[in-house]
Design an enzyme around this catalytic site. Structure first.
Site, PDB file in Angstrom:
ATOM      1  N   GLY A  47       7.515  -4.977  -0.601  1.00  0.00           N
ATOM      2  CA  GLY A  47       6.376  -4.679  -0.612  1.00  0.00           C
ATOM      3  C   GLY A  47       5.704  -4.904   0.790  1.00  0.00           C
ATOM      4  O   GLY A  47       4.714  -3.999   1.077  1.00  0.00           O
ATOM      5  N   ILE A 102       8.584  -4.133  -3.760  1.00  0.00           N
ATOM      6  CA  ILE A 102       8.815  -5.223  -4.536  1.00  0.00           C
ATOM      7  C   ILE A 102       8.887  -6.519  -3.601  1.00  0.00           C
ATOM      8  O   ILE A 102       9.983  -6.709  -2.498  1.00  0.00           O
ATOM      9  CB  ILE A 102       9.930  -5.350  -5.650  1.00  0.00           C
ATOM     10  CG1 ILE A 102      10.016  -4.023  -6.509  1.00  0.00           C
ATOM     11  CG2 ILE A 102      10.259  -6.705  -6.331  1.00  0.00           C
ATOM     12  CD1 ILE A 102      11.208  -3.751  -6.993  1.00  0.00           C
ATOM     13  N   CYS A 103       8.013  -7.591  -3.656  1.00  0.00           N
ATOM     14  CA  CYS A 103       8.251  -8.781  -2.953  1.00  0.00           C
ATOM     15  C   CYS A 103       8.320  -8.419  -1.520  1.00  0.00           C
ATOM     16  O   CYS A 103       7.518  -7.753  -1.088  1.00  0.00           O
ATOM     17  CB  CYS A 103       9.271  -9.744  -3.392  1.00  0.00           C
ATOM     18  SG  CYS A 103       9.093 -11.369  -2.950  1.00  0.00           S
ATOM     19  N   GLU A 104       9.093  -8.978  -0.821  1.00  0.00           N
ATOM     20  CA  GLU A 104       9.368  -8.650   0.753  1.00  0.00           C
ATOM     21  C   GLU A 104       9.337  -7.243   1.029  1.00  0.00           C
ATOM     22  O   GLU A 104       8.808  -6.841   2.089  1.00  0.00           O
ATOM     23  CB  GLU A 104      10.285  -9.258   1.048  1.00  0.00           C
ATOM     24  CG  GLU A 104      10.684  -9.511   2.735  1.00  0.00           C
ATOM     25  CD  GLU A 104      11.822 -10.057   3.592  1.00  0.00           C
ATOM     26  OE1 GLU A 104      12.658  -9.897   2.545  1.00  0.00           O
ATOM     27  OE2 GLU A 104      11.880 -10.205   4.436  1.00  0.00           O
ATOM     28  N   THR A 130       4.529  -4.536  -5.872  1.00  0.00           N
ATOM     29  CA  THR A 130       4.494  -5.599  -6.909  1.00  0.00           C
ATOM     30  C   THR A 130       4.952  -6.862  -6.420  1.00  0.00           C
ATOM     31  O   THR A 130       5.676  -6.945  -5.395  1.00  0.00           O
ATOM     32  CB  THR A 130       5.622  -5.190  -7.782  1.00  0.00           C
ATOM     33  OG1 THR A 130       6.713  -4.895  -7.180  1.00  0.00           O
ATOM     34  CG2 THR A 130       5.420  -3.799  -8.651  1.00  0.00           C
TER      35      THR A 130
END
Lengths: 274, 378
Positions: free
Chosen positions: B164, B160-162, B184
């Site tokens: 990811g 998720i975000c960083e 994501t």
């Protein structure tokens, strides 16, 4: 520390230490060591930035009052509560200190320990004072950019509101009007935030805040060293060593795990070969 | 000034031209709302706004990092376990904000075996911890533990975000241990904010590029970290008026509905839990990635090895938020065609950066979309 307190504190400091600092007893301009001191703060630039901000502030305040009065219609306001709410909505102050948490976060980052009793460490203290003044100067320049944005947003809103009134339309409620102001202001702010002027002035504030923090740490480190306390730099060294040791331990564990896997695979292979 | 039909002059109309009765009615409604709100405030207890309540057990920890395994909520589908990896900006609890808005619960209800890594609260003492440590160190350790515990050789990663970016780097460095990867709201091309150039989108990209590398070095030298509070203020700048009206107009709006109000408070709780980002890792994040865009150029290095996106051979599901102002879609979609597999799927969901996880419609689509995609690659 708000701006008023900051200026008051700076004034007190200047009164108490300024003369002695600028003309140290027994030390003329040519005295050894004096030329190595950091240059005195650029007070001319500071004064100019302050004067420019003051002019912009006066113009914005006048616009704010006019706006508040005009949306209420001509004549005295019929509802003092509504007038107060409107005044708050159109108060440019919110765009300077309270527009975002950014300024406050920077202030908290820079306002570390009060070190006023350490003024005898001239070199460090001079750097600290210069850094403080530089931060205020940078904040002033940034506030001028934000005031300009506020003035544009308020002007745009006033034009639209007056045009509506001219067409015989008025807002159905105070909430509707507020919503329109929020949308107008949001559009202007987002545009301003992408401008060179905003990015440059904000970068200058960040840089100045960082330099002030480092100057504070330098003074704190000097005193810590003097009193036999661990300095920030020493602690950083310890933390660096600890991180490196943890890294090594992790690598060793990984290696041991791989070796165990290889041994297990080897044993399985040997067992399957009988 | 308007003219009347008979040519006389009328009183100018004010933009806000309410009669005294209308004003009293509006003020009265406001007063009622505030009184009800005060009552609501007084009735709320800590337990009403708990977040991340899905039961889980601590199964491994090292330094400040903890690995949890969620307790199953449905019969297992026998798929390789899924490891949720959040970044260092914010916390994983966003994926389990509340019972009816929880990606975690949605995935557990669909029979997945779920783990989550919590990076803890890095402090000044963690200044020298790097992204190498997080990816090549802690994340690799978590995967090793899960493989041992489940007697498998591969996991599914959900970044998720960083986080990811962490899983992307991990999948490139250790392709043999990843079964499939779900990304994501993950930035890959940090300069692709300029593709659409939507107003108000991608401000962080622009802001970081306005700084010099030296500015960032100095900031970290002074603070020892990228303070969570500081990053919070940068996020606030992205929605300037929303920040100004959040605790008055928005809160007032939420006060009319207990459910809405509790949701508001839970979100506030998540937002306020913003750990500091370790200094050296922050330098890599801001300088190597945001400024120099090394990930998409395949020049980013971790643990002395080049992170080559082509080395990613597992199937990839790339989920982005169509209205993400923090990670503009183009920055995520840049992954297409850059990895070493043809099994690449994109899923664009309605909503913004956080809305994908907590928005009523999007979070349901997200859960089922991920579970179905993983099941097809089990």
């Amino acid at each position: 520390m708000d701006q008023f307190d900051a200026f008051k504190a700076m004034g007190e400091f200047w009164t108490r230490t300024g003369l002695g600092f600028l003309t140290p007893p027994g030390m003329g301009d040519d005295a050894a060591g004096w030329s190595a001191f950091p240059p005195a703060t650029d007070l001319t630039g500071f004064a100019e930035a302050h004067a420019s901000l003051t002019r912009a502030w006066a113009a914005a305040s006048a616009l704010s009052q006019t706006l508040t009065a005009s949306v209420q219609g001509a004549g005295p306001a019929t509802d003092p509560t509504a007038a107060a709410v409107l005044a708050r909505i159109f108060d440019p102050q919110a765009w300077l200190g309270g527009t975002t948490d950014f300024g406050a976060a920077l202030n908290r980052m820079t306002e570390g320990p009060q070190l006023a009793d350490l003024w005898q460490t001239e070199k460090r203290f001079a750097a600290l004072f210069s850094a403080f003044a530089a931060l205020r100067r940078a904040q002033g320049a940034h506030q001028a950019v934000m005031l300009d944005a506020w003035t544009r947003a308020a002007g745009s809103f006033a034009r639209e509101a007056n045009a509506r009134a001219g067409r015989g339309e008025s807002y159905a409620s105070g909430r509707d009007m507020m919503q329109h102001w929020v949308e107008t202001a949001n559009g202007v702010l987002i545009e301003v935030q992408r401008s060179e002027a905003f990015l440059a002035s904000q970068r200058a504030v960040l840089k100045a805040a960082t330099e002030l923090r480092l100057a504070q740490q330098d003074v704190a480190g000097f005193m810590a060293d003097l009193y036999g306390q661990p300095t920030r730099a020493e602690l950083d060294d310890v933390h660096r060593s600890l991180t490196e040791l943890r890294r090594e331990v992790r690598a060793l564990k990984k290696e041991r795990r791989s070796a165990a896997r290889r041994a297990k695979a080897e044993a399985t292979r040997e067992a399957s070969h009988g | 000034m308007a003219e009347t039909a008979n040519g006389g002059r009328s009183k100018p109309m004010a933009p806000l031209d309410l009669s005294p009765a209308e004003m009293i009615a509006e003020a009265g409604a406001l007063g009622r709302r505030m009184a009800e709100g005060a009552q609501l405030f007084a009735s709320v207890r800590d337990e009403d706004v708990q977040i991340a309540t899905t039961p889980k057990d601590l199964v491994w920890s090292q330094d400040k990092v903890s690995l949890y395994r969620y307790r199953p909520l449905a019969e297992s589908r026998g798929l390789p376990p899924v490891l949720i990896v959040y970044g260092l900006i914010g916390r994983y609890t966003m994926a389990d904000l509340q019972e009816d808005r929880s990606l975690v619960r949605n995935l557990l209800n669909l029979g997945l075996d779920l783990y989550v890594v919590d990076w803890g609260n890095p402090g000044r003492a963690d200044r020298f911890v790097t992204m190498d440590d997080y990816v090549d160190g802690y994340l690799a350790e978590c995967v090793a533990f899960i493989n041992d515990a489940t007697n498998r050789e591969k996991v599914n990663l959900l970044g998720i975000c960083e986080g990811g970016v962490f899983t992307t780097c991990y999948a490139a460095l250790y392709p043999e241990s990843v079964n499939a990867m779900v990304l994501t709201i993950t930035p890959i091309d940090f300069h692709a904010d300029t593709v659409e150039n939507r107003a108000g989108h991608g401000f962080i990209n622009l802001w970081v590029r306005s700084l010099s590398g030296e500015d960032i070095d100095q900031l970290i030298a002074a603070q020892g970290s990228l303070p969570g509070e500081f990053m919070g203020s940068v996020f606030s700048m992205m929605t300037p008026m929303r920040t100004m009206t959040k605790y008055n107009l928005d809160l007032l709006e939420a006060l009319g509905d207990r459910t809405k109000f509790l949701n508001f408070l839970r979100m506030e709780k998540w937002i306020s839990d913003r750990p500091d980002h370790p200094g050296e890792a922050a330098k890599q994040w801001l300088k190597d990635l945001y400024q120099d865009n090394k990930l998409v150029k395949n020049t980013f290095e971790l643990g002395g090895r080049q992170v080559d996106l082509k080395a990613i051979t597992c199937p990839v599901l790339n989920v982005f938020a169509q209205d993400d102002h923090i990670i503009p879609p183009a920055t995520s979609q840049a992954l297409r065609g850059k990895i070493g597999t043809g099994d690449y799927t994109e899923l664009g969901l309605p909503g913004g950066h956080v809305g994908v996880f907590v928005g009523g419609k999007a979070q349901k689509l997200l859960g089922s979309g991920i579970a179905d995609w993983i099941a097809a690659r089990g």
